[in-house]
Structure formats: C-alpha cells, structure tokens
Design a protein around this motif. Structure first.
Motif, mmCIF file in Angstrom:
data_model
loop_
_atom_site.group_PDB
_atom_site.id
_atom_site.type_symbol
_atom_site.label_atom_id
_atom_site.label_comp_id
_atom_site.label_asym_id
_atom_site.label_seq_id
_atom_site.Cartn_x
_atom_site.Cartn_y
_atom_site.Cartn_z
ATOM 1 N N THR A 129 0.851 -1.201 0.000
ATOM 2 C CA THR A 129 0.000 0.000 0.000
ATOM 3 C C THR A 129 0.885 1.248 0.000
ATOM 4 N N LYS A 133 0.738 4.373 -2.633
ATOM 5 C CA LYS A 133 0.568 5.754 -2.141
ATOM 6 C C LYS A 133 1.777 6.608 -2.515
ATOM 7 N N LYS A 136 1.724 7.653 -6.127
ATOM 8 C CA LYS A 136 0.692 8.690 -6.319
ATOM 9 C C LYS A 136 1.139 10.049 -5.767
ATOM 10 N N ASP A 165 -12.111 -7.487 -0.183
ATOM 11 C CA ASP A 165 -11.761 -6.452 0.809
ATOM 12 C C ASP A 165 -10.334 -5.939 0.577
ATOM 13 N N GLU A 168 -10.291 -3.500 -2.236
ATOM 14 C CA GLU A 168 -10.820 -2.182 -1.847
ATOM 15 C C GLU A 168 -9.725 -1.346 -1.166
ATOM 16 N N ILE A 169 -8.921 -2.002 -0.319
ATOM 17 C CA ILE A 169 -7.829 -1.274 0.358
ATOM 18 C C ILE A 169 -6.785 -0.815 -0.672
ATOM 19 N N LYS A 171 -7.271 -0.278 -3.840
ATOM 20 C CA LYS A 171 -7.866 0.805 -4.665
ATOM 21 C C LYS A 171 -7.727 2.143 -3.960
ATOM 22 N N GLU A 172 -8.053 2.115 -2.682
ATOM 23 C CA GLU A 172 -7.979 3.323 -1.846
ATOM 24 C C GLU A 172 -6.541 3.884 -1.829
ATOM 25 N N ALA A 173 -5.556 2.956 -1.880
ATOM 26 C CA ALA A 173 -4.144 3.371 -1.855
ATOM 27 C C ALA A 173 -3.654 3.843 -3.224
ATOM 28 N N GLY A 174 -4.429 3.566 -4.292
ATOM 29 C CA GLY A 174 -4.020 4.080 -5.609
ATOM 30 C C GLY A 174 -4.021 3.074 -6.747
ATOM 31 N N HIS A 214 -15.416 -5.677 -8.394
ATOM 32 C CA HIS A 214 -15.081 -4.514 -7.571
ATOM 33 C C HIS A 214 -14.690 -3.315 -8.445
#
Ligand code: V47
Length: 367
Positions: A129, A133, A136, A165, A168-169, A171-174, A214
């Motif tokens: 992650t 990040k 990005k 799940d 999703e994590i 994706k959230e991180a980039g 997802h």
C-alpha cells in the motif's frame, strides 16, 4: 482465386461462415486453427474480427515498468526473473527507490505505471500500500496497473482479508487496474510441471472475476511455446472467454512468447514468427468478447508485432522503459521504445496510431 475461395479450399469455409455471421467459434474450431500452418488464412479470418471490433485503430500507451523485487517463493521453471532471497541476484526496492524511479521520468508524458514483482516471503502488506501511495504522491495523475492476480491472492493472505476487501484497500491506496501476468497456462498438468507452487489457474480466474466485480479492469495473458499442447492453449482461451461472459472486466489479452534463456527450461527453443502470429490470430478469433489483443513487442520483437496488426492485434502495448522479466530470459529486443517509433510502426502497417490511456481513452490520434 478470391481469398474466400482459398479459405474454403483450405477447409475453413465453415469457420469463415461463423466469422462473417459473428457467431462464436467452438473449441474444436480453435483447435483446427491452431493445427493449421496456413497463416494467411488465419490472418484473414482474424483480421475480419479485428476490423469489426477496432476498425483501423491501433493503440499504444506511454508507460513505465517498475519491478519492485525479484525475490520469489514460487521459482517457476520458465522464469529467469524470480530469485530465492538467498541469491546474490536477489533485490528489493525500498519505497524511496521506487519513488525516485517515478521522479526520474516526471518530464516524460507517462500515463501508466506497470508494477509487478515476485511472491516475496517477508514484505508486509503495508509495503504494497505504501508503494501505491508513494507513487501517487510523486505522480498523482498516473494510472497504476499493478500486482498480477497471483500477487493479489498473496496480498489477501498477508492482509488476512478476502480478495474483495483487499482490493478495496489497494484501490484506496491508488491501484487503478491489474495486469495480465501469472496466468501462464491454466491446465493443472502444465502448472504441476512448470510452476507447482503458483496459484492454480481456477484461483487466478476467480481473483480476476472478483476484481471485475469490484470495478477494477484486468488483463489476461497466456505463456505459450514451451510444453503446452494445442488443446491446453484452447482450454486456456475458452476459460478466459467464459470468465469474460460472466464479468466483462478484461480489457486486453496478451499472448506471451516463452523465452528460455537462463530458465530451468533453457533446453527448449524460442518461438517462431509463425507461432507468434498464430497465437495472436487464434486469440482474436476465439476471444470474441475481449475488446483488445496486444502484440507485446518486447516479447515478439517490433517487426513481428507490427505485422501482427494485420493478424488480429490492435495494440502494441507501449514505451515500457526498463523491461526486466523477458530480458532476464534472453530477449534481444530493446528495453524501451520511443512513441515516435511506435507511431511509425503502426502507420506503416496502414493503421491509425492512437496513443491511449490504460482504459483505452484516446489521448492523441496520429492519423
Ligand atoms: O507473469 C515469465 C511471463 C509475465 C517468462 O497486462 C515469461 O498488459 C516469457 O504479464 N518468457 C509478465 N514470458 C509480463 C506480463 C505482461 C507484460 C506486458 C503487458 C501486460 C499487461 C502483462 O511474463 C509473467 C509470466 O507469465 N514470463 N517468464 C519467460 N521466460
């Protein structure tokens, strides 16, 4: 004699009829195509489908490859990239090294970072992650296409969460999408002989389908030209076609030509131009629900990739920058190619060169 008559004389009149009617080819049809060496007939048929789906367009992307680590517990027999962590050739990049690689190319119009590595025995979930990040932070607008389905399954294990799940994590991180590596040949026979520790084929497909559900697009590959049979190639394509019927999340299929040098299968010879073109053509004909077929110039060379644009392919991948996986296995192609060269290759093939982003939105048309 017209091409249609040549095709009928070669015994493929029934397949021509199906292709013209937009009907799905059976596995048996695919097998007959793979077993034929009449490359012009295969090309003509594949080109009909290619032109119907993509017209005259041929795509490329301005991308950068980053292989964060070659340390791998799978140590597949066909792979020269993966190394045991005790090997003197083993490496892993820390976050700052990866960020610097991105920083080094900030003056280039890169829109995608393609990042994969081995199955590392020790790195924690937070490493991955942080990588996303960190990239990005340096290049916020870039699309990160990272971690094969094999890596995603490993990361889910590290996170102790379901694949959904975990995605999703990420994706959230980039994470923007998932590349097609690690599919190899799905047949258990091939996996047992060449990559027994790797995620099984049905689980690779399951990860891809969960990703699609997802909202993440993925690619798919097939590593051909080693010990697989034509039947196993067709089974692989059929499994991908059925998965795509379910989720419609695959963007591109990329046939990967086996490079034997420095691998445990080094006694095998390299693929031929005919087999490279055949894999493109049969894939285009079988994968009627895949929008794109890539001719990956790194593996088959820019010249065959250019010809492949008339044999079913509509995409040449991209500028790449620093390709490692195939070069460790003896690829003699460049490690990067300029966008001017890609445009020239495409235009001379009589196609319209389109620089795209990862999701195939047009960035620039070179008519
Ligand atoms: O997963 C490993 C394969 C893959 C060898 O998604 C080998 O757009 C040939 O998947 N000879 C990595 N191939 C490359 C890959 C890829 C490349 C470009 C674009 C996309 C995309 C995906 O290369 C590995 C493995 O299947 N591989 N060793 C070898 N000796």
């Amino acid at each position: 004699m017209t091409m249609k008559n040549i095709i009928k004389k070669a015994g493929f009149g029934d397949i021509l009829g199906k292709v013209e009617a937009g009907e799905r080819l059976s596995c048996d049809d695919g097998l007959r195509l793979f077993k034929s060496n009449d490359i012009l007939v295969l090309g003509y048929l594949a080109n009909l489908v290619r032109n119907r789906i993509n017209g005259d367009n041929a795509y490329f992307i301005y991308n950068q490859h980053i292989n964060y680590s070659n340390i791998c517990t799978n140590l597949c027999k066909f792979c020269a990239f993966g190394k045991d962590k005790s090997s003197d050739q083993a490496y892993e990049m820390d976050l700052e090294t990866v960020k610097q690689k991105v920083r080094d190319r900030l003056d280039e119009p890169i829109t995608e970072i393609h990042m994969v590595g081995g199955i590392h025995p020790d790195l924690p979930f937070s490493y991955y992650t942080d990588l996303l990040k960190g990239i990005k932070e340096v290049r916020p607008e870039v699309h990160i296409q990272a971690f094969t389905c094999v890596e995603i399954a490993h990361l889910a294990g590290l996170a102790d969460k379901s694949v959904g799940d975990t995605l999703e994590i990420l994706k959230e991180a980039g994470l923007g999408s998932i590349p097609g590596g690690g599919a190899e040949v799905f047949a258990p026979r091939i996996r047992e002989i060449t990559c027994e520790k790797k995620l099984p084929g049905d689980e690779w497909l399951e990860v891809a389908k969960v990703a699609h559900r997802h909202g993440l697009h993925t690619n798919a590959t097939m590593l051909y030209g080693h010990i697989e049979t034509m039947e196993e190639r067709i089974e692989h394509l059929d499994a991908l076609r059925l998965a795509q019927d379910e989720t419609n999340g695959f963007l591109a299929f990329i046939p990967l030509a086996f490079h034997p040098k420095n691998t445990e299968m080094a006694s095998l010879s390299r693929t031929t131009g005919i087999d490279d073109l055949k894999n493109i053509a049969v894939a285009r004909l079988m994968l009627d629900n895949f929008p794109h077929i890539k001719a990956y110039w790194v593996m088959i060379g820019p010249k065959v990739a250019q010809v492949a644009l008339s044999f079913g392919a509509d995409d040449m991948d991209g500028t790449v920058k620093e390709e490692v996986i195939t070069h460790m296995a003896g690829a003699e192609t460049e490690q990067a190619i300029g966008s001017t060269t890609l445009v020239k290759l495409i235009k001379e093939a009589g196609r319209v060169a389109i620089e795209r982003d990862t999701l195939y939105n047009t960035i620039q048309t070179h008519a």
